[in-house]
Write a protein that holds these residues in place. Structure first.
Motif, PDB file in Angstrom:
ATOM      1  N   CYS A 154     -20.763 -45.482 -12.740  1.00  0.00           N
ATOM      2  CA  CYS A 154     -21.429 -44.652 -11.742  1.00  0.00           C
ATOM      3  C   CYS A 154     -22.618 -43.881 -12.317  1.00  0.00           C
ATOM      4  O   CYS A 154     -23.571 -43.572 -11.597  1.00  0.00           O
ATOM      5  CB  CYS A 154     -20.426 -43.686 -11.122  1.00  0.00           C
ATOM      6  N   ALA A 155     -22.575 -43.572 -13.609  1.00  0.00           N
ATOM      7  CA  ALA A 155     -23.703 -42.882 -14.242  1.00  0.00           C
ATOM      8  C   ALA A 155     -24.964 -43.740 -14.158  1.00  0.00           C
ATOM      9  O   ALA A 155     -26.076 -43.222 -14.000  1.00  0.00           O
ATOM     10  CB  ALA A 155     -23.374 -42.567 -15.694  1.00  0.00           C
ATOM     11  N   ALA A 156     -24.771 -45.052 -14.250  1.00  0.00           N
ATOM     12  CA  ALA A 156     -25.905 -45.978 -14.193  1.00  0.00           C
ATOM     13  C   ALA A 156     -26.167 -46.493 -12.780  1.00  0.00           C
ATOM     14  O   ALA A 156     -27.263 -46.975 -12.483  1.00  0.00           O
ATOM     15  CB  ALA A 156     -25.662 -47.157 -15.130  1.00  0.00           C
ATOM     16  N   ASN A 157     -25.162 -46.381 -11.906  1.00  0.00           N
ATOM     17  CA  ASN A 157     -25.290 -46.930 -10.556  1.00  0.00           C
ATOM     18  C   ASN A 157     -24.758 -45.936  -9.514  1.00  0.00           C
ATOM     19  O   ASN A 157     -23.807 -46.230  -8.783  1.00  0.00           O
ATOM     20  CB  ASN A 157     -24.487 -48.238 -10.454  1.00  0.00           C
ATOM     21  N   PRO A 158     -25.344 -44.749  -9.448  1.00  0.00           N
ATOM     22  CA  PRO A 158     -24.793 -43.682  -8.605  1.00  0.00           C
ATOM     23  C   PRO A 158     -24.789 -43.975  -7.110  1.00  0.00           C
ATOM     24  O   PRO A 158     -24.009 -43.376  -6.368  1.00  0.00           O
ATOM     25  CB  PRO A 158     -25.693 -42.483  -8.922  1.00  0.00           C
ATOM     26  N   ASP A 159     -25.662 -44.871  -6.666  1.00  0.00           N
ATOM     27  CA  ASP A 159     -25.770 -45.144  -5.229  1.00  0.00           C
ATOM     28  C   ASP A 159     -24.974 -46.367  -4.794  1.00  0.00           C
ATOM     29  O   ASP A 159     -25.167 -46.871  -3.675  1.00  0.00           O
ATOM     30  CB  ASP A 159     -27.247 -45.329  -4.836  1.00  0.00           C
ATOM     31  N   THR A 160     -24.092 -46.842  -5.645  1.00  0.00           N
ATOM     32  CA  THR A 160     -23.315 -48.049  -5.325  1.00  0.00           C
ATOM     33  C   THR A 160     -22.530 -47.883  -4.023  1.00  0.00           C
ATOM     34  O   THR A 160     -21.881 -46.867  -3.795  1.00  0.00           O
ATOM     35  CB  THR A 160     -22.327 -48.380  -6.454  1.00  0.00           C
ATOM     36  N   GLU A 161     -22.607 -48.895  -3.181  1.00  0.00           N
ATOM     37  CA  GLU A 161     -21.834 -48.933  -1.945  1.00  0.00           C
ATOM     38  C   GLU A 161     -20.897 -50.140  -1.983  1.00  0.00           C
ATOM     39  O   GLU A 161     -21.299 -51.224  -2.396  1.00  0.00           O
ATOM     40  CB  GLU A 161     -22.749 -49.034  -0.732  1.00  0.00           C
ATOM     41  N   ILE A 162     -19.676 -49.934  -1.580  1.00  0.00           N
ATOM     42  CA  ILE A 162     -18.690 -51.013  -1.536  1.00  0.00           C
ATOM     43  C   ILE A 162     -18.121 -51.079  -0.131  1.00  0.00           C
ATOM     44  O   ILE A 162     -17.840 -50.052   0.489  1.00  0.00           O
ATOM     45  CB  ILE A 162     -17.542 -50.773  -2.548  1.00  0.00           C
ATOM     46  N   MET A 163     -17.972 -52.296   0.371  1.00  0.00           N
ATOM     47  CA  MET A 163     -17.405 -52.473   1.694  1.00  0.00           C
ATOM     48  C   MET A 163     -15.920 -52.129   1.649  1.00  0.00           C
ATOM     49  O   MET A 163     -15.148 -52.730   0.911  1.00  0.00           O
ATOM     50  CB  MET A 163     -17.589 -53.916   2.161  1.00  0.00           C
ATOM     51  N   ILE A 164     -15.543 -51.116   2.411  1.00  0.00           N
ATOM     52  CA  ILE A 164     -14.164 -50.645   2.428  1.00  0.00           C
ATOM     53  C   ILE A 164     -13.545 -50.919   3.794  1.00  0.00           C
ATOM     54  O   ILE A 164     -14.181 -50.719   4.826  1.00  0.00           O
ATOM     55  CB  ILE A 164     -14.097 -49.128   2.138  1.00  0.00           C
ATOM     56  N   ARG A 178     -14.383 -51.838   8.856  1.00  0.00           N
ATOM     57  CA  ARG A 178     -15.042 -52.032   7.565  1.00  0.00           C
ATOM     58  C   ARG A 178     -16.359 -51.267   7.567  1.00  0.00           C
ATOM     59  O   ARG A 178     -17.099 -51.293   8.540  1.00  0.00           O
ATOM     60  CB  ARG A 178     -15.308 -53.517   7.301  1.00  0.00           C
ATOM     61  N   HIS A 179     -16.625 -50.590   6.456  1.00  0.00           N
ATOM     62  CA  HIS A 179     -17.898 -49.884   6.357  1.00  0.00           C
ATOM     63  C   HIS A 179     -18.266 -49.746   4.886  1.00  0.00           C
ATOM     64  O   HIS A 179     -17.412 -49.736   4.008  1.00  0.00           O
ATOM     65  CB  HIS A 179     -17.812 -48.507   7.014  1.00  0.00           C
ATOM     66  N   LEU A 180     -19.565 -49.633   4.639  1.00  0.00           N
ATOM     67  CA  LEU A 180     -20.030 -49.425   3.279  1.00  0.00           C
ATOM     68  C   LEU A 180     -19.759 -47.980   2.879  1.00  0.00           C
ATOM     69  O   LEU A 180     -20.076 -47.054   3.624  1.00  0.00           O
ATOM     70  CB  LEU A 180     -21.525 -49.729   3.169  1.00  0.00           C
ATOM     71  N   HIS A 181     -19.163 -47.826   1.715  1.00  0.00           N
ATOM     72  CA  HIS A 181     -18.782 -46.492   1.260  1.00  0.00           C
ATOM     73  C   HIS A 181     -19.424 -46.208  -0.093  1.00  0.00           C
ATOM     74  O   HIS A 181     -19.354 -47.026  -1.004  1.00  0.00           O
ATOM     75  CB  HIS A 181     -17.260 -46.412   1.138  1.00  0.00           C
TER      76      HIS A 181
END
Length: 273
Positions: A154-164, A178-181
């Protein structure tokens, strides 16, 4: 009352008495084995700590800390991403993965580990404590290691979104939405309940990244962990994990926290990872 009815009632009472005697004997034996697991009468764990009792303790543990890696594996087993026949899906295997000082995370302070801790103490003759076929995955990534890896990602990819996939109990049609979180927003040093989800997502494309070291060690040491080890080597086709299809077992891993406990990232727990 007819003689026939009286005979039936007597037979039922006798069965009840026998069951109560068996229950009492089993209860006495487990108490004895907790007190002294070196007793030869404790050799067969099924005599006093059967699979149902083990499963109840695993349930207890995963209710308390569902983000533990062993609970992720349990979820894969329950959803069919790993076959029930897999050695990793056995209740003793899952319990060992959390409680064992040799094979697991040494979470012996948790309530679900109480019996395991006592009957598997040093010198124990209880068969399941040392049976290699009933232990958790070798070098299974720990909850603490998963959090450290997730924080690094997360330090390198703070804006990561995962489909939850999220089940809303208030939704009367009981649909799974389902939504991107933005998973990294809830991952901090104090608390990161989606750590395993983040690590599996981050390592799926390239297992050689530095934050994947512990996960790779787990997968190198074990066979048949299925989607828990669904990663790509450098140069191979990299899957788009954020858009994994609903039917994918990987989605089951990425969404297991939400499907088990809605909005768990807002849920206070007794123990923080």
């Amino acid at each position: 009352m007819s003689q026939r009815m009286a005979s039936k009632m007597m037979a039922k009472m006798m069965v009840l008495v026998v069951l109560m005697m068996i229950h009492s004997a089993v209860g006495a034996l487990i108490d004895d084995c907790k007190a002294d697991p070196t007793n030869v009468e404790c050799a067969n764990s099924a005599d006093f700590y059967n699979d149902s009792a083990v499963a109840a303790d695993v349930q207890n543990l995963c209710n308390a800390m569902s983000w533990m890696p062993s609970c992720t594996i349990r979820e894969l087993c329950e959803d069919g991403a790993l076959p029930e026949s897999s050695v990793h899906c056995g209740n003793w295997n899952l319990l060992s993965g959390v409680c064992s000082t040799k094979y697991g995370e040494v979470m012996q302070g948790m309530g679900g580990c109480t019996t395991y801790k006592m009957i598997c103490a040093e010198g124990s003759v209880v068969d399941s404590c040392s049976d290699a076929a009933k232990q958790g995955p070798v070098e299974l990534i720990t909850t603490a290691e998963a959090k450290t890896a997730a924080l690094a990602y997360c330090a390198a990819n703070p804006d990561t979104e995962i489909m939850i996939e999220h089940h809303d109990e208030a939704d009367h049609d009981h649909m799974h939405r389902r939504h991107l979180h933005k998973v990294c927003e809830e991952c901090t040093e104090m608390r990161c309940t989606l750590a395993v989800t983040i690590v599996l997502h981050g390592c799926m494309a390239d297992i050689t990244q530095s934050f994947c070291t512990e996960l790779k060690a787990t997968c190198d040491a074990n066979q048949n962990l299925g989607e828990f080890c669904a990663f790509s080597e450098p140069g191979s086709s990299k899957p788009d994990s954020s858009a994994a299809p609903r039917s994918s077992s990987v989605m089951l891993v990425l969404s297991f926290m939400s499907s088990l406990m809605p909005a768990i990232w807002l849920w206070p727990q007794a123990s923080s990872p």
